[in-house]
Design a protein around this motif. Structure first.
Motif, PDB file in Angstrom:
ATOM      1  N   PRO A 105       0.809  -1.227   0.000  1.00  0.00           N
ATOM      2  CA  PRO A 105       0.000   0.000   0.000  1.00  0.00           C
ATOM      3  C   PRO A 105       0.843   1.280   0.000  1.00  0.00           C
ATOM      4  O   PRO A 105       0.451   2.278  -0.598  1.00  0.00           O
ATOM      5  CB  PRO A 105      -0.837  -0.120   1.279  1.00  0.00           C
ATOM      6  CG  PRO A 105      -0.929  -1.587   1.525  1.00  0.00           C
ATOM      7  CD  PRO A 105       0.383  -2.151   1.041  1.00  0.00           C
ATOM      8  N   ARG A 106       2.011   1.238   0.645  1.00  0.00           N
ATOM      9  CA  ARG A 106       2.879   2.428   0.676  1.00  0.00           C
ATOM     10  C   ARG A 106       3.278   2.895  -0.722  1.00  0.00           C
ATOM     11  O   ARG A 106       3.558   4.058  -0.939  1.00  0.00           O
ATOM     12  CB  ARG A 106       4.146   2.156   1.490  1.00  0.00           C
ATOM     13  CG  ARG A 106       3.928   2.112   2.978  1.00  0.00           C
ATOM     14  CD  ARG A 106       5.205   1.773   3.740  1.00  0.00           C
ATOM     15  NE  ARG A 106       6.399   2.472   3.315  1.00  0.00           N
ATOM     16  CZ  ARG A 106       6.795   3.673   3.754  1.00  0.00           C
ATOM     17  NH1 ARG A 106       6.068   4.305   4.636  1.00  0.00           N
ATOM     18  NH2 ARG A 106       7.904   4.218   3.302  1.00  0.00           N
ATOM     19  N   ALA A 107       3.301   1.985  -1.699  1.00  0.00           N
ATOM     20  CA  ALA A 107       3.679   2.358  -3.068  1.00  0.00           C
ATOM     21  C   ALA A 107       2.700   3.369  -3.652  1.00  0.00           C
ATOM     22  O   ALA A 107       3.088   4.253  -4.413  1.00  0.00           O
ATOM     23  CB  ALA A 107       3.755   1.126  -3.954  1.00  0.00           C
ATOM     24  N   PHE A 108       1.426   3.251  -3.272  1.00  0.00           N
ATOM     25  CA  PHE A 108       0.421   4.188  -3.769  1.00  0.00           C
ATOM     26  C   PHE A 108       0.533   5.551  -3.097  1.00  0.00           C
ATOM     27  O   PHE A 108      -0.097   6.510  -3.515  1.00  0.00           O
ATOM     28  CB  PHE A 108      -0.982   3.598  -3.584  1.00  0.00           C
ATOM     29  CG  PHE A 108      -1.161   2.315  -4.349  1.00  0.00           C
ATOM     30  CD1 PHE A 108      -1.362   2.327  -5.715  1.00  0.00           C
ATOM     31  CD2 PHE A 108      -1.097   1.093  -3.700  1.00  0.00           C
ATOM     32  CE1 PHE A 108      -1.502   1.141  -6.429  1.00  0.00           C
ATOM     33  CE2 PHE A 108      -1.230  -0.092  -4.395  1.00  0.00           C
ATOM     34  CZ  PHE A 108      -1.442  -0.069  -5.768  1.00  0.00           C
ATOM     35  N   LEU A 109       1.352   5.606  -2.046  1.00  0.00           N
ATOM     36  CA  LEU A 109       1.627   6.868  -1.363  1.00  0.00           C
ATOM     37  C   LEU A 109       2.952   7.466  -1.823  1.00  0.00           C
ATOM     38  O   LEU A 109       3.426   8.446  -1.260  1.00  0.00           O
ATOM     39  CB  LEU A 109       1.635   6.656   0.154  1.00  0.00           C
ATOM     40  CG  LEU A 109       0.337   6.125   0.751  1.00  0.00           C
ATOM     41  CD1 LEU A 109       0.492   5.869   2.244  1.00  0.00           C
ATOM     42  CD2 LEU A 109      -0.810   7.084   0.484  1.00  0.00           C
ATOM     43  N   PHE A 135       6.859  10.413  -5.377  1.00  0.00           N
ATOM     44  CA  PHE A 135       5.825  11.393  -5.708  1.00  0.00           C
ATOM     45  C   PHE A 135       4.958  11.643  -4.490  1.00  0.00           C
ATOM     46  O   PHE A 135       4.935  10.868  -3.542  1.00  0.00           O
ATOM     47  CB  PHE A 135       4.967  10.930  -6.896  1.00  0.00           C
ATOM     48  CG  PHE A 135       4.189   9.662  -6.632  1.00  0.00           C
ATOM     49  CD1 PHE A 135       2.918   9.692  -6.076  1.00  0.00           C
ATOM     50  CD2 PHE A 135       4.726   8.420  -6.964  1.00  0.00           C
ATOM     51  CE1 PHE A 135       2.211   8.533  -5.836  1.00  0.00           C
ATOM     52  CE2 PHE A 135       4.031   7.249  -6.732  1.00  0.00           C
ATOM     53  CZ  PHE A 135       2.764   7.305  -6.171  1.00  0.00           C
ATOM     54  N   GLU A 136       4.254  12.739  -4.536  1.00  0.00           N
ATOM     55  CA  GLU A 136       3.321  13.127  -3.475  1.00  0.00           C
ATOM     56  C   GLU A 136       1.909  12.865  -3.994  1.00  0.00           C
ATOM     57  O   GLU A 136       1.470  13.510  -4.942  1.00  0.00           O
ATOM     58  CB  GLU A 136       3.506  14.614  -3.148  1.00  0.00           C
ATOM     59  CG  GLU A 136       2.658  15.117  -2.014  1.00  0.00           C
ATOM     60  CD  GLU A 136       3.228  14.736  -0.651  1.00  0.00           C
ATOM     61  OE1 GLU A 136       2.430  14.559   0.266  1.00  0.00           O
ATOM     62  OE2 GLU A 136       4.459  14.618  -0.517  1.00  0.00           O
ATOM     63  N   PRO A 137       1.192  11.915  -3.409  1.00  0.00           N
ATOM     64  CA  PRO A 137      -0.149  11.606  -3.918  1.00  0.00           C
ATOM     65  C   PRO A 137      -1.163  12.659  -3.478  1.00  0.00           C
ATOM     66  O   PRO A 137      -0.927  13.405  -2.518  1.00  0.00           O
ATOM     67  CB  PRO A 137      -0.464  10.262  -3.260  1.00  0.00           C
ATOM     68  CG  PRO A 137       0.278  10.316  -1.973  1.00  0.00           C
ATOM     69  CD  PRO A 137       1.540  11.080  -2.262  1.00  0.00           C
ATOM     70  N   PRO A 138      -2.303  12.706  -4.170  1.00  0.00           N
ATOM     71  CA  PRO A 138      -3.374  13.595  -3.719  1.00  0.00           C
ATOM     72  C   PRO A 138      -3.839  13.211  -2.308  1.00  0.00           C
ATOM     73  O   PRO A 138      -3.715  12.050  -1.900  1.00  0.00           O
ATOM     74  CB  PRO A 138      -4.491  13.358  -4.739  1.00  0.00           C
ATOM     75  CG  PRO A 138      -3.832  12.721  -5.911  1.00  0.00           C
ATOM     76  CD  PRO A 138      -2.627  11.996  -5.386  1.00  0.00           C
TER      77      PRO A 138
END
Length: 186
Positions: A105-109, A135-138
Motif C-alpha cells: 500500500p505504501r507504493a500508492f503513497l 511522488f506526493e499523492p493527492p
C-alpha cells in the motif's frame, strides 16, 4: 498478501468481469482457472527461491510484469488453440490481480520500496530505500490508502475480501465445485 486474499481479489474481479462481459456469473472452468491463476506466481517463485535457491526472492520471476507479458501470450495462444478463451482470460485476470495485490500500500503513497519485483530482473531487489518517496499523492489517496499501511488492518481487509468472495461464489452457484466432484473417483 496471503493466499486467501489473492483468491478473494481474483474471484471478485473475475466475477465482475463475467457479469459485465457475459451477463452471468463465472462458469466452472474459468472459476477454477481463477483459483490457479490467483496462486500461480507464488507456486513458482516461492519454491524456486526458498527450497531450490534459484531465485533471489519469493517475489521475482513469476511476479514480474515481463514474465506476465510472456505468460499472457502463451495462455491466450493455448486458450485460442483449445477453444478456451474464457478460461484463459480468467487465469490472466487472476494472475495480474495477484501482482497488483502484492504491491505494498505504501507504493500508492509514493514509496516504491518492495515494488522492484514488478520489473525483475531489470531492477535488483532492493533498488529503492524504505523512506524514499518518488511522488506526493493527492490527499484523497493518502486518506484512503493510509489505513492499509497498518499490517493488522491490511490482514483484516484480506479476510473481509475473502469472505465477500466466498459469499459471492456461493451466490454464483459455487462454480467449479460440481466440476471437481464429477472428476474425483468415488
Amino acid at each position: 498478501m496471503w493466499p486467501w486474499g489473492h483468491l478473494g481479489v481474483a474471484y471478485l474481479l473475475y466475477s465482475l468481469y463475467a457479469r459485465g462481459r457475459f451477463g452471468r456469473p463465472p462458469r466452472p472452468e474459468p472459476a477454477l482457472a481463477v483459483l490457479v491463476g490467483s496462486q500461480f506466481a507464488d507456486l513458482i517463485d516461492k519454491p524456486l527461491a526458498w527450497w531450490v535457491g534459484l531465485l533471489p526472492s519469493g517475489r521475482s520471476l513469476a511476479h514480474s510484469l515481463l514474465f506476465a507479458a510472456v505468460l499472457l501470450a502463451v495462455v491466450y495462444a493455448a486458450g485460442f488453440a483449445l477453444g478456451r478463451v474464457e478460461t484463459a482470460t480468467a487465469f490472466i485476470i487472476a494472475h495480474l490481480s495477484h501482482l497488483l495485490a502484492d504491491v505494498p500500500p505504501r507504493a500508492f503513497l509514493g514509496y516504491p520500496f518492495e515494488t522492484e519485483f514488478l520489473l525483475w530482473p531489470l531492477l535488483e531487489q532492493p533498488t529503492f530505500r524504505y523512506g524514499e518517496r518518488l511522488f506526493e499523492p493527492p490527499a484523497v489517496v493518502e486518506l484512503v490508502v493510509g489505513p492499509f499501511t497498518n499490517p493488522a488492518v491490511f490482514v483484516l481487509f484480506e479476510w473481509v475480501l475473502f469472505g465477500v468472495a466466498i459469499a459471492l461464489w456461493y451466490v454464483d452457484g459455487c462454480p467449479g465445485l460440481e466440476y471437481v466432484r464429477d472428476r474425483i473417483p468415488a
